[in-house]
Scaffold this motif. Structure first.
Motif, mmCIF file in Angstrom:
data_model
loop_
_atom_site.group_PDB
_atom_site.id
_atom_site.type_symbol
_atom_site.label_atom_id
_atom_site.label_comp_id
_atom_site.label_asym_id
_atom_site.label_seq_id
_atom_site.Cartn_x
_atom_site.Cartn_y
_atom_site.Cartn_z
ATOM 1 N N ASP A 526 39.414 62.132 42.778
ATOM 2 C CA ASP A 526 39.350 61.033 41.825
ATOM 3 C C ASP A 526 38.739 59.801 42.476
ATOM 4 O O ASP A 526 38.255 59.852 43.609
ATOM 5 C CB ASP A 526 40.749 60.717 41.267
ATOM 6 N N ALA A 527 38.762 58.681 41.759
ATOM 7 C CA ALA A 527 38.240 57.414 42.253
ATOM 8 C C ALA A 527 39.221 56.308 41.885
ATOM 9 O O ALA A 527 39.791 56.308 40.789
ATOM 10 C CB ALA A 527 36.856 57.129 41.662
ATOM 11 N N TRP A 528 39.384 55.345 42.808
ATOM 12 C CA TRP A 528 40.349 54.265 42.634
ATOM 13 C C TRP A 528 39.678 52.941 42.956
ATOM 14 O O TRP A 528 38.714 52.880 43.718
ATOM 15 C CB TRP A 528 41.553 54.473 43.547
ATOM 16 N N ILE A 529 40.213 51.843 42.375
ATOM 17 C CA ILE A 529 39.614 50.528 42.589
ATOM 18 C C ILE A 529 40.691 49.481 42.809
ATOM 19 O O ILE A 529 41.812 49.601 42.301
ATOM 20 C CB ILE A 529 38.729 50.110 41.393
ATOM 21 N N THR A 530 40.328 48.458 43.583
ATOM 22 C CA THR A 530 41.197 47.305 43.761
ATOM 23 C C THR A 530 40.344 46.091 44.103
ATOM 24 O O THR A 530 39.270 46.222 44.678
ATOM 25 C CB THR A 530 42.223 47.541 44.887
ATOM 26 N N ASN A 531 40.810 44.922 43.731
ATOM 27 C CA ASN A 531 40.224 43.674 44.213
ATOM 28 C C ASN A 531 41.275 42.891 44.979
ATOM 29 O O ASN A 531 41.228 41.671 45.073
ATOM 30 C CB ASN A 531 39.661 42.832 43.069
ATOM 31 N N LEU A 536 44.084 50.911 41.098
ATOM 32 C CA LEU A 536 43.964 51.465 39.757
ATOM 33 C C LEU A 536 43.129 52.726 39.786
ATOM 34 O O LEU A 536 42.101 52.792 40.463
ATOM 35 C CB LEU A 536 43.309 50.439 38.820
ATOM 36 N N ASN A 537 43.574 53.722 39.045
ATOM 37 C CA ASN A 537 42.835 54.966 38.932
ATOM 38 C C ASN A 537 41.671 54.776 37.963
ATOM 39 O O ASN A 537 41.864 54.445 36.803
ATOM 40 C CB ASN A 537 43.763 56.084 38.447
ATOM 41 N N LEU A 538 40.460 54.981 38.459
ATOM 42 C CA LEU A 538 39.280 54.846 37.610
ATOM 43 C C LEU A 538 38.978 56.126 36.861
ATOM 44 O O LEU A 538 38.594 56.098 35.697
ATOM 45 C CB LEU A 538 38.069 54.458 38.458
ATOM 46 N N ALA A 550 29.700 40.125 33.248
ATOM 47 C CA ALA A 550 30.590 39.196 32.547
ATOM 48 C C ALA A 550 32.001 39.173 33.137
ATOM 49 O O ALA A 550 32.988 39.153 32.409
ATOM 50 C CB ALA A 550 30.637 39.534 31.058
ATOM 51 N N GLY A 551 32.097 39.176 34.471
ATOM 52 C CA GLY A 551 33.390 39.066 35.119
ATOM 53 C C GLY A 551 34.160 40.362 35.236
ATOM 54 O O GLY A 551 35.293 40.378 35.724
ATOM 55 N N TRP A 552 33.559 41.469 34.792
ATOM 56 C CA TRP A 552 34.207 42.774 34.860
ATOM 57 C C TRP A 552 33.310 43.733 35.633
ATOM 58 O O TRP A 552 32.104 43.505 35.785
ATOM 59 C CB TRP A 552 34.452 43.347 33.461
ATOM 60 N N THR A 564 37.009 47.187 34.429
ATOM 61 C CA THR A 564 38.182 46.715 35.137
ATOM 62 C C THR A 564 37.899 45.347 35.737
ATOM 63 O O THR A 564 36.762 45.033 36.086
ATOM 64 C CB THR A 564 38.587 47.687 36.262
ATOM 65 N N ASN A 565 38.926 44.523 35.820
ATOM 66 C CA ASN A 565 38.836 43.256 36.532
ATOM 67 C C ASN A 565 39.661 43.290 37.801
ATOM 68 O O ASN A 565 39.930 42.265 38.413
ATOM 69 C CB ASN A 565 39.287 42.089 35.642
ATOM 70 N N GLY A 566 40.065 44.492 38.203
ATOM 71 C CA GLY A 566 40.875 44.670 39.389
ATOM 72 C C GLY A 566 42.357 44.646 39.102
ATOM 73 O O GLY A 566 43.156 45.096 39.923
ATOM 74 N N SER A 567 42.740 44.119 37.934
ATOM 75 C CA SER A 567 44.148 44.076 37.546
ATOM 76 C C SER A 567 44.468 45.120 36.485
ATOM 77 O O SER A 567 45.548 45.708 36.483
ATOM 78 C CB SER A 567 44.516 42.679 37.014
#
Length: 657
Positions: A526-531, A536-538, A550-552, A564-567
């Motif tokens: 899978d793929a995951w994201i964080t800021n 978060l699971n993508l 636009a900020g996303w 996603t915005n990281g949250s």
């Protein structure tokens, strides 16, 4: 969506199976012109601001037509000129170039200036030269053609009315095998033939520089590699079958084998390191010192680079023999590189300014076993940072501005802290070091203040195995594949842990990508994201290359389009939307375009302004839509490849006001 309108031009059949050119505005389709040629012969393209295409009129006169969306006019009457098989259209220097055949010259290259059509050159006077693969770098037009009906060559024209076509290559060219290198004023073109790989240069006219590939005595091909650009010149390693691997210089139309440097013929005895101040610096095996030695060449002068103070040789890191790729940096108009000093019998950092070569700092004794992680250079806030050895302080963090060199901090007052993994992120430098008390842990410095990075309880971070610099912050992992891995984030404040407990696999981060301050972790599942916030699971599987908008951060997988915005991760598309995750995004006029479809519409081109999801409407007589690929935004237009069983694959354009 309010405020957004489009004019999409496309070819489609009506209910009576009449092929026509249509203009689509929103949900309204207007017939521009019935098309009398086959679909594959229309060649829709933009020229001089008009949509231009091939067609025939009621009198079966074939030619080029153009439209502004309202009126249609014939601009080139091919029938009256005796031209057939018009194809390969490309705009260059304000003119339209294409290939066409006539009864006198055969299939040759033509030029149209908007009024008159010219024969560029009768390349094959006894038949057709059959040009193809027309391409341009903006300075010249390149194409493949034959002057004898059998052998194809690389040709060019500078766009003048008087033909300026040259081609002297006697070998066959392998189609679609061209690479272009730009070095200052020159353009170098490398392409494959059926038996060789060749290098050409475009300065004021096109010249063949070299056959880069020859059959050696062992019947194996030796391709050029290890390219280094110096001003307008290109240096590379290649074997011409006479003497083994050597350094070659391509300068303008001339190809030169730099003096027989590699007397052994062993390819591992040469390695181009960097280009600086008119010279290519390289590693060469010396029989005098029985080791690699630093040299430089400008194509005329080839000489060893010695320490200015002692005149002794410098032994560089050759990755072909040491398995270590030492970084080089051009900083404050000087070249910095690592090497072995014969004078001190130590590993050192050198500063080369073209006139003098001096030791900036000592890294370690020659008996030390250096690792790749110890050879790091990082530029931050006007200084170059590195790890160096001093007889008083041991191996610590140092910096230089090119004039003065000083220790940043004596971290281990009883020995060496041996800083490694230097990583600049935001306004801070991060690295691992051993203070003699806590073992090897994570540190940070702004050049003035250097502190150990600790968690909220004051505990330092040990067993750090990955430092990942983002735009303004650092991600790092702690642990091992056996004990488990934790992921942390810091922007200079107390690091915060990123919860990994809900992942379906224990990760040892080695496959990741960053976008701004986002970190995306790719695993086998899978793929995951964080800021910096919760992980978060993508997607449960592969995702496409994300797009910041636009900020996303927008991305897609087989389940649809998401952002996603990281949250939070939220769907942009509705259920059962089939996002083309193998296609790309494009942002034009503050709109995000992508490919996808559903059961009602089939596949097609879509866009969003961040609030609503919209489909670019187009006629869909087959009911399956159009599969979109290779989306490109340019000015107020969207170009893309569209295909289905009815149309095949064609190049489309959408006009965006």
């Amino acid at each position: 969506m309010a405020g957004a309108s489009f004019s999409l031009y496309l070819l489609a059949y009506d209910s009576s199976s009449q092929l026509a050119l249509w203009k689509v505005d929103g949900i309204t389709a207007t017939r521009i012109k019935n098309i009398g040629v086959n679909y594959s012969e229309t060649h829709l393209f933009m020229y001089n601001g008009y949509l231009t295409f091939m067609d025939t009129d009621v009198n079966n006169i074939i030619g080029l037509w153009r439209t502004d969306g309202t009126t249609v006019s014939n601009v080139l009457n091919a029938t009256s000129m005796g031209l057939t098989n018009l194809s390969n259209f490309i705009e260059f220097n304000g003119n339209l170039y294409f290939t066409a055949a006539d009864s006198t010259n055969g299939n040759e290259l033509r030029r149209f200036d908007g009024t008159t059509t010219y024969l560029v050159s009768d390349i094959n006077p006894t038949g057709s030269s059959s040009p193809y693969y027309l391409n341009t770098n903006g300075k010249r037009l390149y194409f493949m053609a034959t002057n004898d009906g059998t052998h194809y060559h690389l040709w060019e024209t500078d766009g003048s009315q008087s033909p300026a076509v040259s081609g002297t290559d006697p070998t066959d060219v392998t189609q679609n095998s061209v690479d272009i290198y730009t070095t200052g004023a020159n353009v170098y073109i490398r392409y494959n033939t059926n038996t060789t790989q060749q290098l050409w240069v475009d300065d004021s006219s096109l010249h063949r520089v070299a056959d880069l590939t020859k059959y050696g005595t062992n019947s194996s091909l030796s391709y050029p590699y290890n390219f280094v650009t110096v001003n307008n010149d290109l240096y590379f390693l290649a074997d011409d079958g006479n003497g083994g691997t050597e350094i070659w210089l391509a300068t303008g139309p001339n190809k030169t084998r730099v003096t027989d440097i590699n007397t052994t013929g062993n390819g591992n005895n040469l390695y181009l390191i960097a280009g600086y101040n008119g010279y290519a610096y390289f590693s060469r095996h010396s029989t005098v010192i029985n080791d690699d030695e630093l040299w430089r060449t400008n194509g005329t002068i080839t000489e060893p680079v010695h320490e200015t103070a002692t005149g002794n040789s410098i032994i560089p890191f050759n990755p072909l023999t040491t398995n270590i790729t030492a970084p080089t940096v051009i900083f404050n108009n000087a070249l910095y590189c690592f090497g072995h000093s014969v004078t001190t019998n130590t590993y050192v950092l050198y500063r080369v300014d073209g006139t003098t070569t001096q030791i900036v700092a000592t890294l370690a004794p020659i008996t030390a076993s250096l690792t790749q992680s110890a050879l790091h250079l990082a530029v931050l806030n006007g200084s170059l940072y590195f790890s160096a050895l001093d007889q008083t302080t041991g191996t610590e963090l140092w910096r230089t501005n090119g004039m003065t060199t000083s220790i940043v901090k004596d971290i281990n007052t009883t020995g060496s802290s041996s800083p490694e993994e230097l990583t600049a992120a935001g306004k801070l430098l991060y690295f691992t070091a051993d203070d003699g008390v806590n073992g090897r842990v994570l540190w940070q410095s702004d050049g003035s203040t250097t502190t150990m990075v600790t968690d909220a309880n004051g505990k330092p971070f040990s067993n750090v195995n990955a430092l990942i610099g983002a735009a303004n912050s650092l991600y790092f992992s702690v642990g091992s594949s056996a004990s488990g891995t934790s992921l942390w984030h810091t922007d200079g404040a107390v690091p915060l842990a990123i919860d990994l407990s809900h992942m379906n696999t224990v990760i040892f981060i080695n496959n990741y990508s960053t976008y701004g301050d986002y970190l995306i972790i790719h695993t086998a599942f899978d793929a995951w994201i964080t800021n910096g916030g919760p992980l978060l699971n993508l997607a449960n599987g592969a995702i496409n290359t994300p797009q910041e908008y636009a900020g996303w951060l927008y991305y897609g997988d087989y389940a649809g389009l998401f952002r996603t915005n990281g949250s939070v991760v939220e769907p942009v598309s509705y259920p059962n939307f089939g996002f083309r995750y193998d296609a790309n995004f494009a942002v034009v006029n503050n709109l995000l375009f992508f490919a996808g479809g559903d059961e009602s519409h089939g596949q097609g081109l879509w866009y969003t302004d961040g609030s609503t999801l919209n489909r670019v409407d187009m006629p869909n007589p087959s009911g399956q839509g159009v599969y979109i690929d290779s989306i490109i935004g340019a000015s107020n237009q969207i170009y893309f490849l569209g295909s289905n069983a009815l149309f095949g694959t064609e190049f489309w354009v959408a006009q965006i006001p």
